[in-house]
Design a protein around this motif. Structure first.
Motif, PDB file in Angstrom:
ATOM      1  N   TYR A  71     -30.968  11.563  40.379  1.00 42.61           N
ATOM      2  CA  TYR A  71     -29.628  11.867  39.868  1.00 42.61           C
ATOM      3  C   TYR A  71     -28.938  10.603  39.360  1.00 42.61           C
ATOM      4  O   TYR A  71     -28.304  10.610  38.288  1.00 42.61           O
ATOM      5  N   LEU A  72     -29.085   9.508  40.086  1.00 42.59           N
ATOM      6  CA  LEU A  72     -28.467   8.255  39.662  1.00 42.59           C
ATOM      7  C   LEU A  72     -29.008   7.812  38.301  1.00 42.59           C
ATOM      8  O   LEU A  72     -28.256   7.322  37.451  1.00 42.59           O
ATOM      9  N   CYS A  73     -30.304   7.994  38.089  1.00 46.23           N
ATOM     10  CA  CYS A  73     -30.886   7.644  36.786  1.00 46.23           C
ATOM     11  C   CYS A  73     -30.340   8.537  35.685  1.00 46.23           C
ATOM     12  O   CYS A  73     -30.084   8.084  34.565  1.00 46.23           O
ATOM     13  N   GLU A  74     -30.154   9.812  35.987  1.00 46.53           N
ATOM     14  CA  GLU A  74     -29.596  10.741  35.000  1.00 46.53           C
ATOM     15  C   GLU A  74     -28.159  10.347  34.658  1.00 46.53           C
ATOM     16  O   GLU A  74     -27.768  10.345  33.483  1.00 46.53           O
ATOM     17  N   VAL A  75     -27.382  10.028  35.676  1.00 46.33           N
ATOM     18  CA  VAL A  75     -25.987   9.628  35.454  1.00 46.33           C
ATOM     19  C   VAL A  75     -25.921   8.365  34.605  1.00 46.33           C
ATOM     20  O   VAL A  75     -25.085   8.244  33.700  1.00 46.33           O
ATOM     21  N   ALA A  76     -26.812   7.423  34.891  1.00 48.88           N
ATOM     22  CA  ALA A  76     -26.818   6.162  34.155  1.00 48.88           C
ATOM     23  C   ALA A  76     -27.371   6.320  32.748  1.00 48.88           C
ATOM     24  O   ALA A  76     -27.163   5.447  31.893  1.00 48.88           O
ATOM     25  N   GLY A  77     -28.089   7.413  32.500  1.00 46.89           N
ATOM     26  CA  GLY A  77     -28.727   7.585  31.199  1.00 46.89           C
ATOM     27  C   GLY A  77     -29.785   6.541  30.952  1.00 46.89           C
ATOM     28  O   GLY A  77     -29.992   6.089  29.821  1.00 46.89           O
ATOM     29  N   ASP A  78     -30.465   6.155  32.025  1.00 42.08           N
ATOM     30  CA  ASP A  78     -31.414   5.054  31.956  1.00 42.08           C
ATOM     31  C   ASP A  78     -32.818   5.579  32.214  1.00 42.08           C
ATOM     32  O   ASP A  78     -33.097   6.129  33.286  1.00 42.08           O
ATOM     33  N   GLY A  79     -33.714   5.415  31.253  1.00 45.31           N
ATOM     34  CA  GLY A  79     -35.070   5.943  31.381  1.00 45.31           C
ATOM     35  C   GLY A  79     -36.081   4.949  31.893  1.00 45.31           C
ATOM     36  O   GLY A  79     -37.284   5.230  31.865  1.00 45.31           O
ATOM     37  N   ARG A  80     -35.631   3.781  32.370  1.00 43.00           N
ATOM     38  CA  ARG A  80     -36.595   2.792  32.851  1.00 43.00           C
ATOM     39  C   ARG A  80     -37.259   3.239  34.150  1.00 43.00           C
ATOM     40  O   ARG A  80     -38.477   3.136  34.304  1.00 43.00           O
ATOM     41  N   LEU A  81     -36.469   3.720  35.085  1.00 39.44           N
ATOM     42  CA  LEU A  81     -37.001   4.114  36.386  1.00 39.44           C
ATOM     43  C   LEU A  81     -37.430   5.576  36.424  1.00 39.44           C
ATOM     44  O   LEU A  81     -38.289   5.951  37.223  1.00 39.44           O
ATOM     45  N   TRP A  82     -36.822   6.404  35.599  1.00 38.93           N
ATOM     46  CA  TRP A  82     -37.035   7.860  35.600  1.00 38.93           C
ATOM     47  C   TRP A  82     -37.238   8.263  34.141  1.00 38.93           C
ATOM     48  O   TRP A  82     -36.281   8.522  33.425  1.00 38.93           O
ATOM     49  N   PRO A  83     -38.498   8.286  33.677  1.00 41.41           N
ATOM     50  CA  PRO A  83     -38.779   8.455  32.249  1.00 41.41           C
ATOM     51  C   PRO A  83     -38.183   9.732  31.664  1.00 41.41           C
ATOM     52  O   PRO A  83     -37.974  10.726  32.361  1.00 41.41           O
ATOM     53  N   SER A  84     -37.938   9.681  30.367  1.00 38.38           N
ATOM     54  CA  SER A  84     -37.360  10.843  29.687  1.00 38.38           C
ATOM     55  C   SER A  84     -38.419  11.793  29.145  1.00 38.38           C
ATOM     56  O   SER A  84     -38.128  12.966  28.903  1.00 38.38           O
ATOM     57  N   ASP A  85     -39.656  11.303  28.948  1.00 40.65           N
ATOM     58  CA  ASP A  85     -40.692  12.190  28.435  1.00 40.65           C
ATOM     59  C   ASP A  85     -41.297  13.009  29.571  1.00 40.65           C
ATOM     60  O   ASP A  85     -41.332  12.570  30.722  1.00 40.65           O
ATOM     61  N   ALA A  86     -41.780  14.200  29.248  1.00 35.74           N
ATOM     62  CA  ALA A  86     -42.235  15.153  30.258  1.00 35.74           C
ATOM     63  C   ALA A  86     -43.381  14.613  31.104  1.00 35.74           C
ATOM     64  O   ALA A  86     -43.373  14.740  32.339  1.00 35.74           O
ATOM     65  N   ARG A  87     -44.378  14.002  30.471  1.00 32.35           N
ATOM     66  CA  ARG A  87     -45.530  13.527  31.231  1.00 32.35           C
ATOM     67  C   ARG A  87     -45.187  12.318  32.093  1.00 32.35           C
ATOM     68  O   ARG A  87     -45.629  12.220  33.251  1.00 32.35           O
ATOM     69  N   GLY A  88     -44.388  11.414  31.530  1.00 30.91           N
ATOM     70  CA  GLY A  88     -43.980  10.254  32.306  1.00 30.91           C
ATOM     71  C   GLY A  88     -43.170  10.652  33.522  1.00 30.91           C
ATOM     72  O   GLY A  88     -43.383  10.140  34.630  1.00 30.91           O
ATOM     73  N   ARG A  89     -42.257  11.579  33.334  1.00 29.35           N
ATOM     74  CA  ARG A  89     -41.427  12.042  34.448  1.00 29.35           C
ATOM     75  C   ARG A  89     -42.263  12.789  35.479  1.00 29.35           C
ATOM     76  O   ARG A  89     -42.086  12.610  36.693  1.00 29.35           O
ATOM     77  N   ALA A  90     -43.201  13.609  35.017  1.00 27.25           N
ATOM     78  CA  ALA A  90     -44.055  14.350  35.947  1.00 27.25           C
ATOM     79  C   ALA A  90     -44.903  13.396  36.776  1.00 27.25           C
ATOM     80  O   ALA A  90     -45.133  13.628  37.979  1.00 27.25           O
TER      81      ALA A  90
END
Length: 204
Positions: A71-90
């Motif tokens: 959630y913190l990554c989503e709030v920050a809009g930061d994809g470094r720790l929590w990727p935005s692409d489906a495979r990276g996030r999975a």
């Protein structure tokens, strides 16, 4: 946002590292777990499980460490720790789930037998329980070590929430006597993680 933590907790450490890495303006509030503050009605109103960490963001209450970090990554809009692409996030989610289901229970058993029992005045480790804990540790450590053989971090070239999740339990590797002698890739990964400023800052 208000984040309620008990810094010695591995689950709290992963969330604190996330806050520091993202540079979020979060009010960090320490909960006196040994003193039982997590069982008081005012805290149970935030997390009815009576556990830390817990997050308050306006009228939103969130518990469970991995969910908070995501959630913190989503709030920050930061994809470094929590990727935005489906495979990276999975991939990151897979290892965070593995930490909860496999790595955490295996390492926690060693922490309990070799460290926590002594700190609680409950004597030394039970040899049978310690042997079982070591067997469980080796089963999961072989998997992680093989995975880290060709990559610097768990999900690839850069640190992610997967590293913070797995690293939380590694905090007590030395005092809890994790049998890491045969796992060079895990040890090298741990050294790389310890070199990251946000992770060092989250150290209990």
């Amino acid at each position: 946002m208000e984040l309620y933590v008990f810094p010695p907790s591995p689950n709290c450490r992963k969330v604190l590292a996330t806050v520091y890495h993202l540079g979020l303006p979060v009010d960090i509030r320490h909960v006196n777990v040994p003193g039982g503050e997590q069982r008081r009605p005012e805290f149970l109103a935030i997390n009815p499980n009576g556990r830390v960490p817990a997050l308050v963001d306006g009228d939103f209450r969130l518990w469970e460490s991995n969910a908070i970090a995501q959630y913190l990554c989503e709030v920050a809009g930061d994809g470094r720790l929590w990727p935005s692409d489906a495979r990276g996030r999975a991939d990151v989610a897979r290892w965070m789930s593995w930490q909860l289901a496999h790595w955490g229970p295996a390492t926690n058993a060693l922490i309990w037998e070799n460290l926590a029992k002594r700190m609680a005045g409950l004597g030394g480790p039970d040899e049978k329980a310690l042997a079982e804990a070591s067997e469980k540790f080796h089963a999961v450590a072989r998997i992680l070590d093989a995975h880290l053989a060709d990559r610097p971090f768990v999900a690839g070239e850069d640190v992610t929430l997967a590293d913070f999740a797995l690293g939380g339990n590694m905090t007590y590797a030395v005092p809890a006597r994790f049998p890491l002698e045969g796992y060079a890739h895990i040890r090298a990964w741990w050294e790389r993680l310890e070199g990251i400023e946000s992770w060092r800052r989250s150290r209990p």
